[in-house]
Design a protein around this motif. Structure first.
Motif, mmCIF file in Angstrom:
data_model
loop_
_atom_site.group_PDB
_atom_site.id
_atom_site.type_symbol
_atom_site.label_atom_id
_atom_site.label_comp_id
_atom_site.label_asym_id
_atom_site.label_seq_id
_atom_site.Cartn_x
_atom_site.Cartn_y
_atom_site.Cartn_z
ATOM 1 N N PRO A 193 8.752 -3.235 4.588
ATOM 2 C CA PRO A 193 9.250 -2.911 3.240
ATOM 3 C C PRO A 193 8.213 -3.081 2.137
ATOM 4 O O PRO A 193 8.435 -2.615 1.024
ATOM 5 C CB PRO A 193 10.427 -3.877 3.060
ATOM 6 C CG PRO A 193 10.134 -5.021 3.989
ATOM 7 C CD PRO A 193 9.449 -4.401 5.162
ATOM 8 N N HIS A 194 7.089 -3.732 2.432
ATOM 9 C CA HIS A 194 6.038 -3.889 1.416
ATOM 10 C C HIS A 194 5.219 -2.615 1.233
ATOM 11 O O HIS A 194 4.388 -2.534 0.324
ATOM 12 C CB HIS A 194 5.112 -5.050 1.782
ATOM 13 C CG HIS A 194 4.378 -4.858 3.079
ATOM 14 N ND1 HIS A 194 4.987 -4.977 4.300
ATOM 15 C CD2 HIS A 194 3.082 -4.535 3.347
ATOM 16 C CE1 HIS A 194 4.105 -4.762 5.257
ATOM 17 N NE2 HIS A 194 2.939 -4.482 4.702
ATOM 18 N N LEU A 195 5.459 -1.620 2.094
ATOM 19 C CA LEU A 195 4.724 -0.359 2.018
ATOM 20 C C LEU A 195 5.545 0.715 1.311
ATOM 21 O O LEU A 195 6.762 0.748 1.438
ATOM 22 C CB LEU A 195 4.372 0.145 3.417
ATOM 23 C CG LEU A 195 3.535 -0.761 4.312
ATOM 24 C CD1 LEU A 195 3.361 -0.123 5.682
ATOM 25 C CD2 LEU A 195 2.178 -1.060 3.671
ATOM 26 N N LEU A 196 4.855 1.598 0.596
ATOM 27 C CA LEU A 196 5.456 2.842 0.136
ATOM 28 C C LEU A 196 4.994 3.912 1.108
ATOM 29 O O LEU A 196 3.807 4.228 1.164
ATOM 30 C CB LEU A 196 5.028 3.184 -1.290
ATOM 31 C CG LEU A 196 5.510 4.554 -1.802
ATOM 32 C CD1 LEU A 196 7.037 4.592 -1.870
ATOM 33 C CD2 LEU A 196 4.911 4.870 -3.164
ATOM 34 N N TRP A 197 5.931 4.445 1.878
ATOM 35 C CA TRP A 197 5.599 5.417 2.914
ATOM 36 C C TRP A 197 5.688 6.822 2.322
ATOM 37 O O TRP A 197 6.715 7.210 1.788
ATOM 38 C CB TRP A 197 6.553 5.281 4.090
ATOM 39 C CG TRP A 197 6.000 5.868 5.350
ATOM 40 C CD1 TRP A 197 6.192 7.138 5.821
ATOM 41 C CD2 TRP A 197 5.152 5.208 6.299
ATOM 42 N NE1 TRP A 197 5.513 7.320 6.994
ATOM 43 C CE2 TRP A 197 4.870 6.151 7.320
ATOM 44 C CE3 TRP A 197 4.610 3.927 6.390
ATOM 45 C CZ2 TRP A 197 4.065 5.840 8.413
ATOM 46 C CZ3 TRP A 197 3.812 3.622 7.467
ATOM 47 C CH2 TRP A 197 3.549 4.570 8.472
ATOM 48 N N GLN A 198 4.583 7.552 2.427
ATOM 49 C CA GLN A 198 4.527 8.910 1.880
ATOM 50 C C GLN A 198 4.488 9.920 3.020
ATOM 51 O O GLN A 198 3.436 10.207 3.591
ATOM 52 C CB GLN A 198 3.300 9.078 0.981
ATOM 53 C CG GLN A 198 3.111 10.489 0.441
ATOM 54 C CD GLN A 198 4.292 10.975 -0.369
ATOM 55 O OE1 GLN A 198 4.494 10.527 -1.499
ATOM 56 N NE2 GLN A 198 5.107 11.879 0.186
ATOM 57 N N PRO A 199 5.636 10.478 3.390
ATOM 58 C CA PRO A 199 5.652 11.480 4.455
ATOM 59 C C PRO A 199 4.997 12.780 3.990
ATOM 60 O O PRO A 199 5.047 13.125 2.803
ATOM 61 C CB PRO A 199 7.143 11.709 4.726
ATOM 62 C CG PRO A 199 7.861 10.621 3.987
ATOM 63 C CD PRO A 199 6.977 10.220 2.861
ATOM 64 N N ALA A 218 0.835 -1.194 0.000
ATOM 65 C CA ALA A 218 0.000 0.000 0.000
ATOM 66 C C ALA A 218 0.872 1.247 0.000
ATOM 67 O O ALA A 218 2.033 1.211 0.397
ATOM 68 C CB ALA A 218 -0.905 0.018 1.237
ATOM 69 N N THR A 219 0.272 2.336 -0.444
ATOM 70 C CA THR A 219 0.852 3.662 -0.252
ATOM 71 C C THR A 219 0.237 4.245 1.001
ATOM 72 O O THR A 219 -0.979 4.423 1.079
ATOM 73 C CB THR A 219 0.562 4.576 -1.451
ATOM 74 O OG1 THR A 219 1.184 4.044 -2.616
ATOM 75 C CG2 THR A 219 1.092 5.982 -1.200
ATOM 76 N N VAL A 220 1.080 4.507 2.004
ATOM 77 C CA VAL A 220 0.617 5.010 3.292
ATOM 78 C C VAL A 220 0.944 6.492 3.399
ATOM 79 O O VAL A 220 2.110 6.887 3.371
ATOM 80 C CB VAL A 220 1.282 4.260 4.463
ATOM 81 C CG1 VAL A 220 0.755 4.792 5.795
ATOM 82 C CG2 VAL A 220 1.042 2.763 4.352
ATOM 83 N N LEU A 221 -0.079 7.312 3.526
ATOM 84 C CA LEU A 221 0.109 8.741 3.721
ATOM 85 C C LEU A 221 0.279 9.016 5.204
ATOM 86 O O LEU A 221 -0.624 8.747 6.001
ATOM 87 C CB LEU A 221 -1.100 9.513 3.185
ATOM 88 C CG LEU A 221 -1.121 11.020 3.486
ATOM 89 C CD1 LEU A 221 0.064 11.730 2.846
ATOM 90 C CD2 LEU A 221 -2.435 11.642 3.041
ATOM 91 N N GLU A 222 1.438 9.544 5.588
ATOM 92 C CA GLU A 222 1.651 9.969 6.968
ATOM 93 C C GLU A 222 1.396 11.468 7.057
ATOM 94 O O GLU A 222 2.041 12.251 6.361
ATOM 95 C CB GLU A 222 3.070 9.666 7.447
ATOM 96 C CG GLU A 222 3.288 10.115 8.888
ATOM 97 C CD GLU A 222 4.702 9.889 9.410
ATOM 98 O OE1 GLU A 222 4.890 9.992 10.633
ATOM 99 O OE2 GLU A 222 5.601 9.620 8.599
ATOM 100 N N ILE A 223 0.480 11.858 7.920
ATOM 101 C CA ILE A 223 0.156 13.265 8.133
ATOM 102 C C ILE A 223 0.875 13.734 9.392
ATOM 103 O O ILE A 223 0.682 13.178 10.467
ATOM 104 C CB ILE A 223 -1.362 13.469 8.270
ATOM 105 C CG1 ILE A 223 -2.074 13.033 6.995
ATOM 106 C CG2 ILE A 223 -1.680 14.926 8.595
ATOM 107 C CD1 ILE A 223 -3.585 13.083 7.083
#
Length: 202
Positions: free
Chosen positions: A51-57, A30-35
């Motif tokens: 590592p299976h996540l795309l982390w979006q800071p 998943a693409t995880v949006l961190e707010i």
């Protein structure tokens, strides 16, 4: 000598307890949006462990500098470049996310910003996407501990718009935009991890 990046003791202390729950929630790619990425410690730690996540800071444009050095030095392939995000903006810089995470933000934001955060998440989260919100919360208008009551007073002394939010108010707000509370996990230091689920398709 290189100056070390900004550091948060609270984020260092809570990252492992939070991760123990995220492992069971963010199970699929998943693409995880961190707010409210802040110092970037959570982004670095969670992206390394998951590592299976795309982390979006993301963070308010005025605060984005706090995470930039740490994330550049980490150079992890599954951390996207941090985005400047004003939750109150009519259009967010990310059109879609499969999950979202935010820690210690609801009590810092003004209430209209908390409302805007949920409305924005309702727009960008895909159907069934989870949103994990970490921090201290009140229940039925009451503090859960003396330390939380003191923390709330400390916040309000700094700025009148800040303060610990009541879980019932958040539930009502979320329901209005099609987001439902799925789980409420107790965490160390009188904090909670509230797990929400996007119920509506875009």
């Amino acid at each position: 000598m290189t100056t070390p990046p900004p550091f948060s003791r609270a984020r260092e202390n809570n990252k492992q307890p939070i991760l123990e729950h995220l492992r069971n929630i963010f199970t699929a790619p998943a693409t995880v949006l961190e707010i409210g990425t802040g110092t970037g410690q959570h982004a670095e730690y969670f992206a390394t462990a998951l590592p299976h996540l795309l982390w979006q800071p993301s963070d308010h444009p005025d605060n984005l500098w706090q995470c930039e050095q740490r994330l550049q030095e980490a150079a992890l392939p599954n951390i996207a470049p941090p985005l400047g995000l004003d939750v109150g903006a009519a259009k967010w810089p990310l059109a879609e996310a499969n999950a979202a995470f935010s820690a210690n933000t609801a009590h810092i934001m003004a209430w209209p910003e908390v409302q805007a955060m949920f409305r924005g998440l309702a727009r960008v989260l895909t159907a069934g996407a989870p949103f994990c919100l970490y921090g201290p919360f009140n229940y039925g208008g009451r503090f859960t501990s003396e330390s939380n009551q003191a923390f709330d007073a400390h916040l309000r002394a700094q700025a009148a718009h800040m303060g610990i939010r009541d879980r019932d108010d958040l539930i009502h707000l979320a329901q209005e935009v099609g987001i439902a509370l799925e789980a409420d996990h107790p965490m160390p230091a009188n904090n909670r991890l509230l797990v929400w689920r996007q119920a509506r398709a875009h």
